[in-house]
Write an enzyme that holds these catalytic residues in place. Structure first.
Site, short mmCIF file in Angstrom:
data_model
loop_
_atom_site.label_atom_id
_atom_site.label_comp_id
_atom_site.label_asym_id
_atom_site.label_seq_id
_atom_site.Cartn_x
_atom_site.Cartn_y
_atom_site.Cartn_z
N ARG A 37 50.18 38.29 57.29
CA ARG A 37 51.38 38.05 56.42
C ARG A 37 52.38 37.29 57.03
O ARG A 37 53.20 36.46 56.31
CB ARG A 37 51.96 39.35 55.77
CG ARG A 37 50.72 40.10 54.81
CD ARG A 37 51.57 41.16 54.20
NE ARG A 37 50.78 41.66 53.13
CZ ARG A 37 50.90 42.84 52.48
NH1 ARG A 37 51.72 43.67 52.79
NH2 ARG A 37 50.16 43.02 51.54
N LYS A 198 37.23 50.44 37.60
CA LYS A 198 37.23 50.90 36.09
C LYS A 198 37.44 49.70 35.25
O LYS A 198 38.31 48.84 35.54
CB LYS A 198 38.38 51.90 35.99
CG LYS A 198 37.99 53.22 36.76
CD LYS A 198 38.87 54.39 36.41
CE LYS A 198 40.17 54.46 37.29
NZ LYS A 198 41.14 55.18 36.80
N GLY A 351 43.02 43.35 46.20
CA GLY A 351 43.10 43.74 47.50
C GLY A 351 41.52 44.09 48.22
O GLY A 351 41.27 43.84 49.22
N GLY A 374 48.50 43.84 43.46
CA GLY A 374 48.90 44.17 42.04
C GLY A 374 49.54 42.86 41.32
O GLY A 374 49.29 42.70 40.27
P1 ADP Z 1 40.19 45.13 43.56
O1 ADP Z 1 41.03 45.72 44.64
O2 ADP Z 1 39.36 43.92 44.53
O3 ADP Z 1 40.72 44.77 42.55
P2 ADP Z 1 39.22 47.39 42.55
O4 ADP Z 1 40.11 48.22 43.20
O5 ADP Z 1 39.12 47.33 41.34
O6 ADP Z 1 39.05 45.85 43.34
O7 ADP Z 1 37.76 48.33 42.88
C1 ADP Z 1 37.45 48.47 44.22
C2 ADP Z 1 36.53 49.90 44.39
O8 ADP Z 1 35.64 50.07 43.49
C3 ADP Z 1 36.08 49.79 45.70
O9 ADP Z 1 36.70 51.06 46.34
C4 ADP Z 1 34.73 50.26 45.48
O10 ADP Z 1 34.14 51.19 46.33
C5 ADP Z 1 34.64 50.61 43.85
N1 ADP Z 1 33.49 50.82 43.25
C6 ADP Z 1 32.72 49.60 43.24
N2 ADP Z 1 31.70 49.99 42.63
C7 ADP Z 1 31.59 51.38 42.20
C8 ADP Z 1 30.42 52.17 41.74
N3 ADP Z 1 29.47 51.63 41.13
N4 ADP Z 1 31.03 53.32 41.83
C9 ADP Z 1 31.74 53.85 42.27
N5 ADP Z 1 32.98 53.11 42.72
C10 ADP Z 1 32.85 51.77 42.86
MG MG Z 2 41.73 47.77 44.71
#
Ligand code: ADP
Ligand code: MG
Length: 395
Positions: A37, A198, A351, A374
């Site tokens: 950063r 989710k 992230g 975020g």
């Molecule tokens: P980002 O930070 O890139 O926006 P998210 O925070 O939405 O991504 O999601 C990342 C998390 O989702 C990771 O910790 C990963 O382990 C979890 N994840 C991905 N696929 C699954 C799954 N099939 N079941 C449970 N957790 C999952």
């Molecule tokens: Mg995340």
């Protein structure tokens, strides 16, 4: 972009307040473990210094909750910045107050003063106007280069911008360019890959992108809810039964607008949510009742990669599986490779997605890595970010 950027600021002989994001990770001894950063701001700072400005840098660090907490001092960041710029960086005892004001007043062109953690004052997160006024009084013009906090209406960004004209720094201008301009007027075909845990976290992003993108690829835990919505059994998988209607709505919108949606056709499952669980491959239509989906399958990964490769614009947010565990990282890896190999414009935000592409060593083959978790998500949702909205308009 209609927002003023620092390129059109007259800075010679001026004191420029720059809001940076030096919220860097420290180890137990207070040593910076990752200075990405700080390095990321160097082009912004060098440009201003070369232009004849004196710099007053403001940042937060950690969550001191409005109190002075020694372990959240910006002293390590000031020291590292000084090494990187090969110039002295003076750390003020506070971000406001008489002593800080005197130090700011004495600054000469080419000199750098770093203010102490703005979150040592509860007024920062409360966006207190008097506190912002005191910060703004230190300088003549302002620059926001802290994209990661731009989804918050805090005094050091939004409050200062009410008093001083504030321009986008290079990092923020780049984020605006890629997350707004490129996404709203994409070169086509535009392929969006959305994954992560989710549906409910990302429903606004899904609903927006299904309208903008030509192809929407859905993987990760959220794909389970889509499979359920299509009438498939997802065993013991992470699934949001109450988000099934949201998923259906996205699928219907896609159909109505003639958009392609790709869902997993095969999956990697395990009998428990454990790193050492044995991975099993199944068609998405035959997920065993006592197993959970932890990754997309190899056939799906190839289909996703094939859709990503020819895209003129690719946007990726959210891993395809539990990529933190080696047995369930292949789908994410394959998609990361395809995003890196794509010769169009590639944008990665979120992230965990950024961590995933970095752990594959492919980050430097992506056109734009968005640095705000975020803030990136809020931007992709089409929300107005207070820290961007407050910037001055281009003349
Ligand atoms: P980002 O930070 O890139 O926006 P998210 O925070 O939405 O991504 O999601 C990342 C998390 O989702 C990771 O910790 C990963 O382990 C979890 N994840 C991905 N696929 C699954 C799954 N099939 N079941 C449970 N957790 C999952
Ligand atoms: Mg995340």
């Amino acid at each position: 972009m209609r927002k003023k950027t620092m390129d059109s600021l007259e800075v010679r002989g001026k004191k420029v307040y720059v809001r940076v994001d030096y919220n860097v990770p420290l180890d137990a001894d207070g040593v910076i473990t990752d200075d990405t950063r700080i390095r990321a701001t160097l082009p912004t700072l060098r440009q201003l210094l070369d232009g004849g400005a004196a710099l007053i840098l403001a940042s937060h660090m950690g969550r001191p909750k409005g109190k002075r907490v020694a372990e959240y001092s910006l002293a390590p960041a000031a020291k590292r910045l000084s090494q990187l710029l090969e110039r002295p960086v003076r750390l003020a005892p506070d971000c406001i107050g008489e002593e800080t004001k005197a130090l700011a007043q004495a600054l000469r062109p080419g000199e750098i003063l770093m203010l102490e953690n703005v979150r040592f004052h509860p007024e920062e997160e409360a966006n207190d106007p008097e506190f912002a006024q005191e910060l703004a009084a230190l300088a003549d013009v302002a620059v926001n280069d802290a994209f990661g906090v731009s989804h918050r209406a805090h005094a050091s960004v939004v409050g200062v911008a009410r008093v001083l004209p504030m321009a986008a720094g290079r990092l923020v201008a780049q984020e605006i360019h890629f997350l707004e301009d490129t996404v709203t007027e994409p070169k086509r075909p535009f392929v969006a890959i959305i994954g992560g845990a989710k549906v409910s976290d990302k429903i606004a992003v899904l609903e927006r992108l299904v309208r903008i993108a030509d192809t929407l690829i859905i993987g990760g835990g959220m794909a389970n809810t889509f499979l359920l919505a299509r009438g498939m059994d997802v065993g013991t998988s992470l699934v949001e039964t109450d988000a099934r209607d949201l998923a259906l709505r996205v699928l219907r919108t896609a159909e109505a607008e003639g958009k392609q949606v790709l869902l997993p056709s095969d999956v990697v499952t395990a009998d428990a949510f454990r790193e050492d669980a044995e991975p099993h491959r199944h068609p998405a239509t035959r997920i065993p009742a006592d197993e959970m989906v932890l990754d997309i399958g190899p056939e799906t990964a190839e289909a996703f990669a094939a859709a990503v490769l020819p895209a003129a614009t690719v946007l990726w947010n959210g891993p395809m599986g539990v990529f933190e565990w080696a047995s369930f990282a292949d789908g994410t890896k394959r998609v990361a490779e395809a995003v890196a190999a794509n010769e169009g414009i590639s944008i990665v935000g979120g992230g965990d997605s950024v961590a995933a592409i970095e752990s594959c060593g492919l980050a430097d083959r992506v056109t734009h890595i968005s640095t705000g978790g975020g803030a990136s998500l809020a931007y992709l949702e089409g929300k107005e970010l207070p820290g961007i909205e407050c910037l001055a308009e281009e003349d």
